[in-house]
Design an enzyme around this catalytic site. Structure first.
Site, short mmCIF file in Angstrom:
data_model
loop_
_atom_site.label_atom_id
_atom_site.label_comp_id
_atom_site.label_asym_id
_atom_site.label_seq_id
_atom_site.Cartn_x
_atom_site.Cartn_y
_atom_site.Cartn_z
N CYS A 9 0.83 -1.21 0.00
CA CYS A 9 0.00 0.00 0.00
C CYS A 9 0.86 1.26 0.00
CB CYS A 9 -0.91 -0.01 1.22
SG CYS A 9 -1.93 1.45 1.34
N CYS A 46 -0.49 4.10 2.16
CA CYS A 46 -0.29 3.90 3.61
C CYS A 46 1.16 4.17 3.99
CB CYS A 46 -0.61 2.46 4.02
SG CYS A 46 -2.12 1.80 3.33
N ASP A 47 2.10 3.70 3.19
CA ASP A 47 3.50 3.66 3.62
C ASP A 47 4.46 4.55 2.81
OD1 ASP A 47 2.70 1.69 5.42
OD2 ASP A 47 3.01 0.10 3.95
#
Ligand code: NAP
Length: 312
Positions: free
Chosen positions: A132, A135-136
């Site tokens: 992701c 997300c990261d």
């Protein structure tokens, strides 16, 4: 006793929640560990009708949730269904250790990320290997460093484009010589000066397990068999989805790839159990089609309960 329990809170689950709530069924939605589903992990959604400039994926899902709650849907957030007994009605659904009975069930469990299936991927997950970018991607470890995205679909393109904000170069490693992604996404991706495609190649190993961090990947050219290594600080894997149907293994029919098989509309072989979204769709897999399937499941469910009430 519940009228209907909806398992899943992605586009399909929340649309089913909206419709069953408006039918006065006060649905109980078990969100799973990613409330809002996979769409919350994307950036701008440009192809959901009604949003001229697109809408942030997380925002879209929060809107859907609030809309369903406005009509009486109840969400059990960050809850997981551990077991379902469909052998008799009412159905018994075990949620975080608690057994709740329900007259009907809408299964909208979606799909999870497919893994490459190599040992180093598993050992370096969250140490530079991720599924992701939104997300990261902004983590300090990825900033101004070369990054690798694996895959050739819309997700891989989306991840690669997003990562151009952080990485020095984004290598897009794909096992063929053309992208599967939609034309507009493919063109946008390949035109980006920071994105460098690596065609006909497979990641065979992620380096370096001994150092407990990602330092690069080992690649194999699928036509020549030639092996090479490529330095990078992160590996973002976007190679498609695997349907989340294991909870019903042996009970509800699936195809050879694990997707639920539907008999008519959203119906299953078990009366009172309905299916919606990516867990039953390996063809379209769009937010809008999942929402449409959620609507169908809700209407089928409402009619089922109504007919049953009239009958007896
Ligand atoms: P996808 O369309 O199934 O693409 C998966 C990609 O990963 C393919 O290019 C495939 O290669 C590759 N792949 C699969 N297994 C692999 C393996 N073991 N090793 C290396 N490569 C592998 O999946 P997706 O990109 O996640 O998209 C899923 C669905 O969501 C699609 O319907 C897509 O249109 C939709 N989506 C839409 C948007 C958008 O509209 N903005 C954004 C994201 C996703 P091959 O091409 O060789 O099969």
């Amino acid at each position: 006793m519940e009228n209907v329990i909806i398992i899943g809170s992605g586009c399909a689950g929340l649309t089913a929640a909206l419709y069953t709530a408006r039918a006065d069924l006060a649905p109980l939605v078990v969100t799973g560990m990613l409330p809002g589903g996979l769409l919350t992990t994307t950036t701008t959604v440009e192809n959901y009708p009604g949003f001229v400039e697109g809408i942030d994926g997380f925002q879209l899902m929060m809107n859907m949730q609030q809309q369903a709650e406005r009509f009486g849907a109840r969400l059990r957030s960050l809850s997981r269904v551990e077991a379902v007994d469909l052998s008799q009605r009412p159905f018994a659904v075990t949620i975080d250790g608690e057994v709740i009975y329900t007259k009907s069930l809408i299964v909208a469990t979606g799909a999870g990320h497919r893994h490459l299936g190599i040992e180093s991927e598993h050992l370096l997950e969250n140490k530079g290997v991720t599924y992701c970018a939104t997300c990261d991607g902004a983590l300090p470890m990825f900033r101004n460093r070369p990054l690798v995205v694996v895959g050739g679909g819309d997700s891989a393109c989306e991840e690669a484009l997003y990562l151009t904000r952080f990485g020095s170069t984004v290598y897009l490693v794909h096992r063929r010589d053309e992208l599967r992604a939609s034309k507009i996404m493919a063109e946008r991706t390949l035109a980006h000066p920071k994105i460098q495609p690596i065609w006909n190649s497979q990641v065979t190993e992620i380096l370096d397990v001994a150092k407990d961090e990602v330092t690069g990947v080992r690649l194999k050219h699928l036509q020549t068999g030639e092996e090479s290594t490529l330095d990078c600080a992160g590996v973002f894997i976007a190679i498609g989805l695997v349907p989340s149907t294991q909870l019903f293994a042996g009970v509800l029919a699936t195809d050879e790839a694990g997707y639920f098989k539907l008999s008519e509309g959203s119906k299953t072989s078990v009366p009172g159990v309905f299916i919606a979204g990516d867990c039953a769709d390996k063809v379209y897999r769009q937010a809008i089609t999942a929402a449409g399937m959620g609507c169908m499941a809700a209407i089928d469910c409402e009619r089922f309960l109504q007919e049953e009430a009239l009958a007896g």
